[in-house]
Design an enzyme around this catalytic site. Structure first.
Site: not given
Lengths: 436, 436
Positions: B15, B205
């Site tokens: 972030g 993934k």
């Protein structure tokens, strides 16, 4: 189901690959698009040669304009190559409001500005993933996925012929001419290989990459271009002794408001991923301010791989055509009006490490003479080698320099070449150590 | 100039990187978009810690819903990770008609179907380039540039922690525990590294990659997952002697209507480009029917590289928001309705080459006993090695097999482990030779 119609100009190798994708993966593409993309017309001067594919003769025409001006066709795929009539055809397609997909790097490198301005004015896309590094999705990576990055550099091995020749010379110790002939026999080099081996094709591709990465126009003529025909097996052998591989590298860098744009044989450390790119493979290494280094590796040419890139573009345009509004992504990643006109740094301003080789008579004092000249030109020597090996009555002297200016190196070599004891004039190969 | 507003949930490492991109490259992004993308609100439970960036306090809130339900915000960037409350937040954002960008592979691997169906119903995008291989633009390569290809396989080195540990074990000959501890000290491994070293993160993934490449749902639990904690320095040493490197490989293949989906330590030939992927780097190798092999290589984690991927998605969504009509590209590359439900091939059906190691007392006849058991199970031996090296009173026997069935190998090893002379139970490492 919605249907978008495409037309193809040029049924050569790549064109045939494109037809194969349409035939083999129609259902798959339809599933992914949620719409149908159909190839409805194909123009070529030769529509009789058997290309190993079965085609409805009604699709074929010898008249390119019958494709370009067909009001039902929204996408024109141009695969004839060369400057003309490709330029005229593409401009006419744009004028007709068609989106254009092309694999023509020569056209884009030289007439890109004219074509892109026309396309933007008409509100149509010009897509060219296939023009650089064949099947490797580098254009869209720059324009789309990595577009939040400020690019610092782009390095590429972009010509399969050169890379094949250099890889074999390096592995087998053979000379350039021998390997070139063999490559021609095996279909890895053209009958006239000039564009490839002299670096022109690589330069065309570098112009496009620089334009995209740095958002600037590039005057193709300002790109320093040097091919591989002067590289000898000896150079590859010395390179290895110093821990280097020699590759024809396309180098684009941005610094202090100037662009470095150069194509030349380059020594790169053996441990660097680009040194491992062998045979006809291509690779592009991008350096972005956030993503860091990213390398893309794959087949840089060939019917199928290039067709994959063409069709990726065709599907992207189809997706855009199913929506309304302004163009999704400008062809060059940003609008023509906001593109820069960054100057290209003159080659003489380059500073870097150099590999120098000169053939001399093996007499006392010759080394001192050469070292003296280099010193006078402010070039300091990192290492020097004089193998006991006679070649045509002379021995090679090999010198690796510390940071030196290109202008100084050239001046020093010109002076060295005048020495009485010199039998084979000097060669230089630039070294890139800070490839990241 | 048009403006699109985005909100961020989760001001952790990634972030913070995203905020840095907004701050550093705002002008560049504006130029490329022809529009302004603005970050107008940031939610985090902790809004007081200094994160090394200067932020207008008015942007910050501790209430995620103040971001999610802000009617001006069109794009929600979810970077809190984990299953909950991430799932609830993302579903609420979708219900509010927001486009979602996430780096949350765990969420997508387990709740992807629910989230994607909700998003498609609402006509919004869920973008997740950052969820797989960090900064490497592999998701968009599959969904966009290479979308005319039928994918045959996808191979990945997708976890930087595992790759760092294996690379160091291979280079330095150190044991797993030693290197892990050092990696933790240096910040390359979490305090609780279970998800990484046991292959779970890689498996998350792989689920996403398989789903995209083969257009199918994947039940995460059906992916065979084996971590690296049982690999010893000895295995890496033997691997090298046979010409292999050991990597934690994510393997997805499609054949005969079934999907192979497995994550395990894998021996790959040293000459293969994936063997060169060192340290914390990630790489993905795709095999398409037209493009052939394509490899993408770069930083798989880290603040800046992951932020690059998040922002590439944010810019793609911004481009879509500037146009009208249906969504440009479905989140998973095709609409939910046309996705398949291909079965995952049970691990027992796998056929391949195996590396087997077992520790035995060095007595005559032991080799014959082991060879006999392998023969009984239809496993033929390619080579066998018994180094003169005692480890805890036993010597290792190493066997490389020809093609053998996984079920047979397991049965044979269970039998071998019962032998009286066995001191260290058997290990197996699967070998991939046909990586293309």
């Amino acid at each position: 189901m919605k249907e978008i119609k495409a037309g193809l100009i040029g049924l050569g190798t790549i064109g045939t690959g494109v037809v194969k994708v349409f035939q083999k993966n129609a259902e798959l593409m339809e599933k992914r698009l949620g719409a149908r993309l159909r190839l409805v017309k194909i123009a070529d001067l030769d529509i009789t040669t058997d290309r190993g594919i079965s085609l409805d003769p009604a699709l074929l025409t010898t008249d390119a304009y019958a494709v370009i001006r067909d009001p039902d066709i929204k996408i024109i795929i141009e695969l004839i190559g060369g400057y003309e009539p490709a330029r005229t055809f593409v401009l006419e397609a744009i004028a007709q409001g068609k989106h254009v997909i092309t694999a023509n790097k020569a056209l884009l490198a030289l007439h890109g500005d004219e074509i892109l301005a026309a396309a933007e004015k008409q509100g149509v896309s010009v897509m060219f993933e296939a023009a650089v590094a064949g099947g490797i999705p580098v254009i869209s990576a720059i324009k789309e996925s990595l577009c939040a990055n400020r690019f610092r550099s782009v390095l590429g091995i972009l010509n399969g012929t050169c890379n094949y020749i250099l890889s074999r010379m390096s592995r087998e110790g053979q000379e350039f001419e021998t390997v070139l002939k063999d490559a021609q026999t095996q279909g890895y080099a053209e009958a006239d290989p000039t564009f490839d081996i002299e670096g022109v094709d690589t330069s065309h591709k570098l112009a496009i990459l620089i334009s995209l990465c740095f958002g600037t126009r590039v005057d193709f003529k300002s790109i320093y271009t040097e091919g591989i025909s002067n590289i000898s097996a000896l150079d590859l052998q010395f390179a290895k002794q110093f821990g280097y591989e020699i590759k024809l590298l396309a180098i684009g860098k941005l610094g202090y408001g100037k662009v470095e744009a150069r194509v030349h044989p380059t020594m790169i450390p053996i441990s660097h991923p680009l040194a491992d790119v062998g045979g006809v493979f291509n690779a592009v290494r991008l350096q972005g301010d956030f993503v860091g280094p990213v390398m893309l590796h794959g087949q840089g040419a060939g019917m199928d791989a290039t067709a994959s890139a063409v069709m990726g573009d065709a599907m992207a345009v189809t997706r855009d055509l199913l929506r309304k509004g302004p163009l999704r992504t400008p062809s060059m990643g940003c609008a023509v009006a906001v593109r820069a006109d960054l100057p290209v740094r003159p080659m003489e301003e380059l500073v870097g490490h150099y590999y120098l080789r000169v053939g001399v008579l093996d007499r006392p004092g010759v080394l001192a003479q050469i070292a003296g000249i280099l010193g006078n030109h402010d070039i300091s020597i990192a290492s020097m080698m004089q193998p006991e090996r006679q070649i045509g009555g002379a021995v090679p002297i090999v010198i690796m320099t510390h940071d030196a200016g290109e202008a100084n190196v050239r001046a020093a070599l010109a002076e060295i070449d005048q020495l009485e004891l010199v039998r084979e004039k000097s060669h230089l190969i630039r070294i890139e150590n800070d490839l990241a």
